[in-house]
Design a protein around this motif. Structure first.
Motif, PDB file in Angstrom:
ATOM      1  N   GLY A 114     -18.489  27.950  17.206  1.00  0.00           N
ATOM      2  CA  GLY A 114     -17.959  27.746  18.546  1.00  0.00           C
ATOM      3  C   GLY A 114     -17.295  26.396  18.694  1.00  0.00           C
ATOM      4  N   PRO A 115     -16.562  26.197  19.802  1.00  0.00           N
ATOM      5  CA  PRO A 115     -15.866  24.920  20.031  1.00  0.00           C
ATOM      6  C   PRO A 115     -16.845  23.795  20.333  1.00  0.00           C
ATOM      7  CG  PRO A 115     -15.660  26.358  21.940  1.00  0.00           C
ATOM      8  CD  PRO A 115     -16.326  27.173  20.879  1.00  0.00           C
ATOM      9  N   THR A 116     -16.562  22.619  19.799  1.00  0.00           N
ATOM     10  CA  THR A 116     -17.380  21.433  20.041  1.00  0.00           C
ATOM     11  C   THR A 116     -16.473  20.215  20.101  1.00  0.00           C
ATOM     12  OG1 THR A 116     -17.714  21.049  17.661  1.00  0.00           O
ATOM     13  CG2 THR A 116     -19.360  22.383  18.797  1.00  0.00           C
ATOM     14  N   PRO A 117     -16.892  19.143  20.772  1.00  0.00           N
ATOM     15  CA  PRO A 117     -16.124  17.891  20.711  1.00  0.00           C
ATOM     16  C   PRO A 117     -16.052  17.403  19.269  1.00  0.00           C
ATOM     17  CG  PRO A 117     -17.763  17.823  22.471  1.00  0.00           C
ATOM     18  CD  PRO A 117     -18.079  19.045  21.648  1.00  0.00           C
ATOM     19  N   VAL A 118     -14.973  16.741  18.920  1.00  0.00           N
ATOM     20  CA  VAL A 118     -14.828  16.217  17.568  1.00  0.00           C
ATOM     21  C   VAL A 118     -15.937  15.200  17.315  1.00  0.00           C
ATOM     22  CG1 VAL A 118     -13.342  14.951  15.978  1.00  0.00           C
ATOM     23  CG2 VAL A 118     -12.333  16.554  17.602  1.00  0.00           C
ATOM     24  N   PRO A 119     -16.772  15.415  16.283  1.00  0.00           N
ATOM     25  CA  PRO A 119     -17.827  14.432  15.976  1.00  0.00           C
ATOM     26  C   PRO A 119     -17.213  13.063  15.674  1.00  0.00           C
ATOM     27  CG  PRO A 119     -18.185  16.485  14.781  1.00  0.00           C
ATOM     28  CD  PRO A 119     -16.821  16.572  15.378  1.00  0.00           C
ATOM     29  N   GLU A 121     -17.713  10.884  13.438  1.00  0.00           N
ATOM     30  CA  GLU A 121     -17.376  10.587  12.047  1.00  0.00           C
ATOM     31  C   GLU A 121     -16.141  11.350  11.566  1.00  0.00           C
ATOM     32  OE1 GLU A 121     -20.756  13.683  11.855  1.00  0.00           O
ATOM     33  OE2 GLU A 121     -20.062  12.056  13.149  1.00  0.00           O
ATOM     34  N   LEU A 122     -15.644  12.302  12.398  1.00  0.00           N
ATOM     35  CA  LEU A 122     -14.468  13.080  12.003  1.00  0.00           C
ATOM     36  C   LEU A 122     -13.220  12.760  12.827  1.00  0.00           C
ATOM     37  CD1 LEU A 122     -15.994  16.642  11.413  1.00  0.00           C
ATOM     38  CD2 LEU A 122     -15.830  14.712   9.828  1.00  0.00           C
ATOM     39  N   VAL A 123     -13.328  11.821  13.743  1.00  0.00           N
ATOM     40  CA  VAL A 123     -12.210  11.500  14.621  1.00  0.00           C
ATOM     41  C   VAL A 123     -10.973  11.105  13.827  1.00  0.00           C
ATOM     42  CG1 VAL A 123     -11.375   9.817  16.316  1.00  0.00           C
ATOM     43  CG2 VAL A 123     -13.604  10.888  16.626  1.00  0.00           C
ATOM     44  N   GLU A 124     -11.155  10.398  12.722  1.00  0.00           N
ATOM     45  CA  GLU A 124     -10.002   9.955  11.925  1.00  0.00           C
ATOM     46  C   GLU A 124      -9.213  11.125  11.358  1.00  0.00           C
ATOM     47  OE1 GLU A 124     -10.882   8.421   7.877  1.00  0.00           O
ATOM     48  OE2 GLU A 124     -13.002   8.661   8.444  1.00  0.00           O
ATOM     49  N   TYR A 125      -9.863  12.278  11.204  1.00  0.00           N
ATOM     50  CA  TYR A 125      -9.169  13.441  10.645  1.00  0.00           C
ATOM     51  C   TYR A 125      -8.468  14.279  11.706  1.00  0.00           C
ATOM     52  CZ  TYR A 125     -12.165  12.321   6.673  1.00  0.00           C
ATOM     53  OH  TYR A 125     -12.797  11.678   5.633  1.00  0.00           O
ATOM     54  N   PHE A 126      -8.900  14.150  12.957  1.00  0.00           N
ATOM     55  CA  PHE A 126      -8.318  14.943  14.041  1.00  0.00           C
ATOM     56  C   PHE A 126      -7.891  14.019  15.188  1.00  0.00           C
ATOM     57  CE2 PHE A 126     -11.511  17.693  11.958  1.00  0.00           C
ATOM     58  CZ  PHE A 126     -10.717  18.763  11.594  1.00  0.00           C
ATOM     59  N   PRO A 127      -6.943  13.129  14.944  1.00  0.00           N
ATOM     60  CA  PRO A 127      -6.575  12.141  15.969  1.00  0.00           C
ATOM     61  C   PRO A 127      -5.828  12.726  17.165  1.00  0.00           C
ATOM     62  CG  PRO A 127      -5.077  12.011  14.106  1.00  0.00           C
ATOM     63  CD  PRO A 127      -6.162  12.967  13.705  1.00  0.00           C
ATOM     64  N   ASP A 128      -5.292  13.952  17.017  1.00  0.00           N
ATOM     65  CA  ASP A 128      -4.465  14.535  18.064  1.00  0.00           C
ATOM     66  C   ASP A 128      -5.179  15.592  18.890  1.00  0.00           C
ATOM     67  OD1 ASP A 128      -4.651  16.168  15.874  1.00  0.00           O
ATOM     68  OD2 ASP A 128      -2.625  16.989  16.068  1.00  0.00           O
ATOM     69  N   THR A 129      -6.484  15.750  18.701  1.00  0.00           N
ATOM     70  CA  THR A 129      -7.236  16.721  19.480  1.00  0.00           C
ATOM     71  C   THR A 129      -8.639  16.183  19.732  1.00  0.00           C
ATOM     72  OG1 THR A 129      -8.033  19.021  19.568  1.00  0.00           O
ATOM     73  CG2 THR A 129      -8.044  17.953  17.418  1.00  0.00           C
ATOM     74  N   ASP A 130      -9.238  16.590  20.851  1.00  0.00           N
ATOM     75  CA  ASP A 130     -10.589  16.126  21.155  1.00  0.00           C
ATOM     76  C   ASP A 130     -11.625  17.224  20.929  1.00  0.00           C
ATOM     77  OD1 ASP A 130      -9.975  17.816  23.211  1.00  0.00           O
ATOM     78  OD2 ASP A 130     -10.286  16.348  24.822  1.00  0.00           O
ATOM     79  N   GLN A 131     -11.162  18.357  20.343  1.00  0.00           N
ATOM     80  CA  GLN A 131     -12.075  19.474  20.138  1.00  0.00           C
ATOM     81  C   GLN A 131     -11.766  20.183  18.818  1.00  0.00           C
ATOM     82  OE1 GLN A 131     -12.079  23.265  22.665  1.00  0.00           O
ATOM     83  NE2 GLN A 131     -13.801  22.139  23.581  1.00  0.00           N
ATOM     84  N   VAL A 132     -12.802  20.652  18.145  1.00  0.00           N
ATOM     85  CA  VAL A 132     -12.664  21.479  16.946  1.00  0.00           C
ATOM     86  C   VAL A 132     -13.564  22.696  17.116  1.00  0.00           C
ATOM     87  CG1 VAL A 132     -12.079  19.607  15.357  1.00  0.00           C
ATOM     88  CG2 VAL A 132     -14.500  20.168  15.780  1.00  0.00           C
ATOM     89  N   VAL A 133     -13.383  23.676  16.238  1.00  0.00           N
ATOM     90  CA  VAL A 133     -14.279  24.821  16.219  1.00  0.00           C
ATOM     91  C   VAL A 133     -15.164  24.663  14.985  1.00  0.00           C
ATOM     92  CG1 VAL A 133     -14.492  27.326  16.094  1.00  0.00           C
ATOM     93  CG2 VAL A 133     -12.608  26.292  17.386  1.00  0.00           C
ATOM     94  N   THR A 134     -16.462  24.669  15.204  1.00  0.00           N
ATOM     95  CA  THR A 134     -17.419  24.433  14.128  1.00  0.00           C
ATOM     96  C   THR A 134     -18.055  25.745  13.682  1.00  0.00           C
ATOM     97  OG1 THR A 134     -17.918  22.216  14.964  1.00  0.00           O
ATOM     98  CG2 THR A 134     -19.521  23.204  13.476  1.00  0.00           C
ATOM     99  N   TYR A 135     -18.156  25.914  12.367  1.00  0.00           N
ATOM    100  CA  TYR A 135     -18.806  27.078  11.768  1.00  0.00           C
ATOM    101  C   TYR A 135     -19.967  26.578  10.916  1.00  0.00           C
ATOM    102  CZ  TYR A 135     -14.425  29.329  13.081  1.00  0.00           C
ATOM    103  OH  TYR A 135     -13.344  29.790  13.785  1.00  0.00           O
ATOM    104  N   ARG A 136     -21.158  27.136  11.141  1.00  0.00           N
ATOM    105  CA  ARG A 136     -22.347  26.749  10.387  1.00  0.00           C
ATOM    106  C   ARG A 136     -22.809  27.947   9.567  1.00  0.00           C
ATOM    107  NH1 ARG A 136     -26.554  26.083  13.027  1.00  0.00           N
ATOM    108  NH2 ARG A 136     -27.503  24.242  12.080  1.00  0.00           N
ATOM    109  N   ARG A 137     -22.975  27.728   8.247  1.00  0.00           N
ATOM    110  CA  ARG A 137     -23.329  28.837   7.357  1.00  0.00           C
ATOM    111  C   ARG A 137     -24.420  28.419   6.382  1.00  0.00           C
ATOM    112  NH1 ARG A 137     -18.177  29.420   4.359  1.00  0.00           N
ATOM    113  NH2 ARG A 137     -17.951  27.280   5.061  1.00  0.00           N
TER     114      ARG A 137
END
Length: 249
Positions: A114-119, A121-137
């Protein structure tokens, strides 16, 4: 009985052909369906499939035989070892198919997505968005059912919008992005480091709290140089090792 059919492969002329073929075939073997035949096509048929010489194919098969994934019998042919286990060190030479291979062949359970705020420690990889979709497996050994690693993938939202979660139960994220969704992957950067198992990891992998684990971070870039996926995978330290070969030529 369904015939065994290896995946296709786009060869990279900068890497040894035998290595690329062995890694692609390795992923196909470990990711095969339960009812697939254990008998591999002939050397000549495999060489034609991959577009390489028989000598190159023979070297690739020798690598898989040394790992214990296949056995070769004169006059009878080459067969997949039904009890083959993943435990040998991975030889990573920069091939995307090597990444796919190291993640294939295990039973995968989706723990959540589901969608979550960018952690942070990962902000440097997603500088143009404040949200990612996280998958846990959670991944388990296909034979014993023993947990071997668990993964968290942070995927760019516009990419995740077209991703079918069911595909992640069958294939690694890298393969889904490249082969199912058609993402043009330009590179993947890998970092492997030793860490201590936190409470969540200890519980999922059935290891003692603060015991050593291998923590892998893989950052996947598309053809435009954007990060599309950041994978963080915790491996049981007693089940995995990684080796890297640097070609000086």
């Amino acid at each position: 009985m369904t015939a065994f059919a290896p995946d296709s492969l786009v060869l990279n002329r900068k890497l040894p052909l035998w290595y690329q073929v062995s890694q692609s075939l390795r992923a196909s073997i470990l990711g095969r369906t339960p009812d697939a035949s254990l008998r591999l096509p002939t050397e000549e048929q495999l060489a034609t499939h991959y577009g390489v010489s028989v000598l190159t194919m023979r070297q690739a098969l020798k690598e898989l035989e040394a790992e214990g994934l296949i056995s070769r019998h004169r006059r009878r042919g080459t067969f997949i070892e039904p009890g083959a286990r993943r435990g040998a060190p991975r030889r990573l030479l920069g091939s995307i198919d090597a990444i796919v291979a190291q993640q294939s062949g295990e039973l995968t359970t989706i723990l959540g997505h589901g969608p979550t705020p960018v952690p942070g420690e990962l902000v440097e990889y997603f500088p143009d968005t404040d949200q990612v979709v996280t998958y846990r497996r959670l991944r388990c050994d296909g034979e014993s059912g023993e947990p071997t690693n668990w993964a968290q993938n942070a995927v760019r939202p516009e990419i995740a919008a077209g991703l079918d979660v069911a595909d992640l139960e069958r294939w690694p994220m890298t393969k889904v992005l490249r082969d199912v969704m058609g993402v043009r992957i330009s590179k993947i950067t890998d970092t492997v480091e030793a860490r201590l198992a936190d409470p969540e990891t200890a519980d999922l992998l059935k290891v003692p709290l603060l015991s050593p684990i291998l923590h892998y971070t893989g950052v996947t870039y598309d053809g435009d140089g954007r990060v599309v996926d950041v994978a963080r995978i915790r491996y049981r330290g007693d089940r995995f090792s990684f080796s890297v070969t640097v070609d000086a030529h």
